[in-house]
Design a protein around this motif. Sequence first.
Motif, short mmCIF file in Angstrom:
data_model
loop_
_atom_site.label_atom_id
_atom_site.label_comp_id
_atom_site.label_asym_id
_atom_site.label_seq_id
_atom_site.Cartn_x
_atom_site.Cartn_y
_atom_site.Cartn_z
N VAL A 65 -34.63 -1.04 28.89
CA VAL A 65 -33.65 -0.28 28.09
C VAL A 65 -32.27 -0.95 28.18
O VAL A 65 -31.56 -1.09 27.18
N ARG A 107 -37.81 4.98 20.14
CA ARG A 107 -37.15 5.92 21.06
C ARG A 107 -35.96 5.25 21.76
O ARG A 107 -34.90 5.84 21.89
N ASP A 124 -25.43 4.36 26.66
CA ASP A 124 -26.47 4.98 27.52
C ASP A 124 -27.50 3.93 27.93
O ASP A 124 -27.99 3.93 29.06
N CYS A 125 -27.84 3.05 26.99
CA CYS A 125 -28.79 1.97 27.30
C CYS A 125 -28.21 1.09 28.41
O CYS A 125 -28.92 0.73 29.36
N HIS A 132 -28.47 2.57 31.79
CA HIS A 132 -29.83 2.89 32.23
C HIS A 132 -30.19 2.12 33.51
O HIS A 132 -29.93 0.94 33.62
N ARG A 134 -33.01 4.79 19.48
CA ARG A 134 -32.28 6.02 19.14
C ARG A 134 -31.18 6.31 20.15
O ARG A 134 -30.24 7.05 19.88
N LYS A 135 -31.32 5.74 21.35
CA LYS A 135 -30.30 5.97 22.39
C LYS A 135 -29.00 5.29 22.02
O LYS A 135 -29.02 4.27 21.33
N ARG A 136 -27.89 5.83 22.54
CA ARG A 136 -26.61 5.16 22.31
C ARG A 136 -26.57 3.88 23.15
O ARG A 136 -27.16 3.82 24.23
#
Lengths: 220, 410
Positions: free
Chosen positions: B297, B397, B405-406, B409, B400-402
């Motif tokens: 991610v 999926r 945020d990735c 992770h 779709r994350k910002r």
Amino acid sequence: MIRVDKVTKEYRTDHTAVRALRGVSLEIRAGEFMAIAGPSGSGKTTLLNLIGCLDVPSTGEIYIAGEAVSGKSRIELATLRRQKLGFVFQTFNLIPVLSAYENVSFALSLLGVDGRELRERTLRALKEVGLAGLEKRKPGELSGGQQQRVAIARALVKEPQILLADEPTANLDSDTGREILDLMAALNQTHGTTFVFSTHDPMVMELAHRLVMLHDGAIR
Amino acid sequence: MKFLLSLAWKNLSRYRRRTTITAVALAVGVAVFIWMDGWLLGAELESRRNIIWYEAGAAKVLNQEYLEQIQNLPLKQVVEDAAGVERALASLGLEATRRAVFSGELFLGEGSLFVKAVALDPATDGRVFRLQETVRQGRFLQTGEPETLLGEWLARDLGAAVGDWVTVRARSRFGAFQTLDLQIVGILNCPNPVINQGTIFLPLDLADQALELEGAVSEIALAFPEWQEPEARLGQIRRALAGFPELAVADWQELARDFLAIAEGKRAGTGMLLLLIFIIAAVGISNTMLMAVYERVREIGMMRALGMRDLSIRLAFLLEAGGIGLIGSALGLVLGAALNWYMVRWGLDLSAFIGDMQVGYRVHSVFRSAWHPQALVGAVVFGVLASMLISFIPSSRALRKRITDCLRHV
């Protein structure tokens, strides 16, 4: 070059809302070597992410080279980041299966550069950061400082207008951190690239030509 | 694209063990599919051939009412003017032979059992059927002699041998009981188990006399020079027989409806089994790709930060999954082709299982596979495409994350 105009950023969780930035206004001129400093939670990474178009402000506007960022689509933002911005991360974020050469050339291939030009520019960038001869090494075979040099080469190889570095020395010992900072300062002089750091490292603050202090999401 | 391909390939070697396990799971699925598909196709082709050569011919001319009650083998509904029918068909250049088929009780010693009796014309039967070639002991029938041929399995069940005498009791065309004393002159080992299990053969002239047929027969079996194109042939035959409104023409498919129904059922059942195997393989791929995406991610965040488009990132994962699919499918193709080669060359002897039961297929003992190039190509294409499709969900999926945020992770 960059104008941040009354920017706020609010993060919402299920029950609470956290205001990370409270009406920040700032101008960064071309060729500046600038640090955004402040204690943990002061909002410096948030501000850097907004300037880097990795996130969008809750209110306010950010202008990059006179162009307003808000309202741009995902694809337009990706194009902006690809063409004008370079990033250096605290944890290097290199692709472990690729060699140093491939990690750097990756940034160029995103711009559609290939063939001889790609090879020459990649090798030049690696040489500039002092990694000539280590092109084939994978990140796992390089020291932390060398990995950060690869990350810098990756950011600089596409000759961005602005290079954003999020705590670039945080994962390095002080000597290596100093070497990296000296390297970036030299590159700032040579290329005229605008450098913006977020940091709480006194060494970075000392070397920066301009220091912006953030506290509780506002400039002090 | 070159970079994405290179990245996908390198990422495959990043988690070598996981890639290997997933590819092996897919390979097993593809191999089983190829093996079973080839086996079923082989059984179907051989059954089709054995039905035409030993049981139904390419088609039969029969009384319409007889056709409707064919399971009961009624001697009352017959082809009265067999010679007339043969004359009408002569212009079509078809080979034909007459048969009278009835059920009877076969007695040998103190035992008896019900059998299907086929009275055939020894002189012309070989024009349509290949029964003569399957005589393993003794000889084929001769006209005018009170003799019979038995399938090998039936002979074994009865304890009968060449030279033994058997008695057949059956009703004549007009319902009277008749008995025929017949000497076994030959034992057949026919590739069609239906013939081997419960059918006896006797000369037609003998049955004609004993069963009061007076020249009538149950059926006139036909051989088509090219039985692959029966529809056009059937049309010609029906037109030629326009003067016989009581008669019907049925091709081998209509006469062997039980086989076709069973074959179709088996295909459907096998299809379900194969679907299950592919689902298991798909779960493996899905899990591998889910793990691959989850573990990367932050890398995805970095790529997006550097300006890589979502489409390109998705493509990188599609190529990676496609790589697993290609490795697995290629392995499966090699394994499946090797299994199929063995099955085509040597087959699998199931006589111990099918000797005493009906499996529907007209295969005597050794089940041989056939090559089905479309299935080989289809399995590989399906393996690759399904793998790519499965990777779509986890990569979507992550995208779709910002980006921030990735990057955070862990």
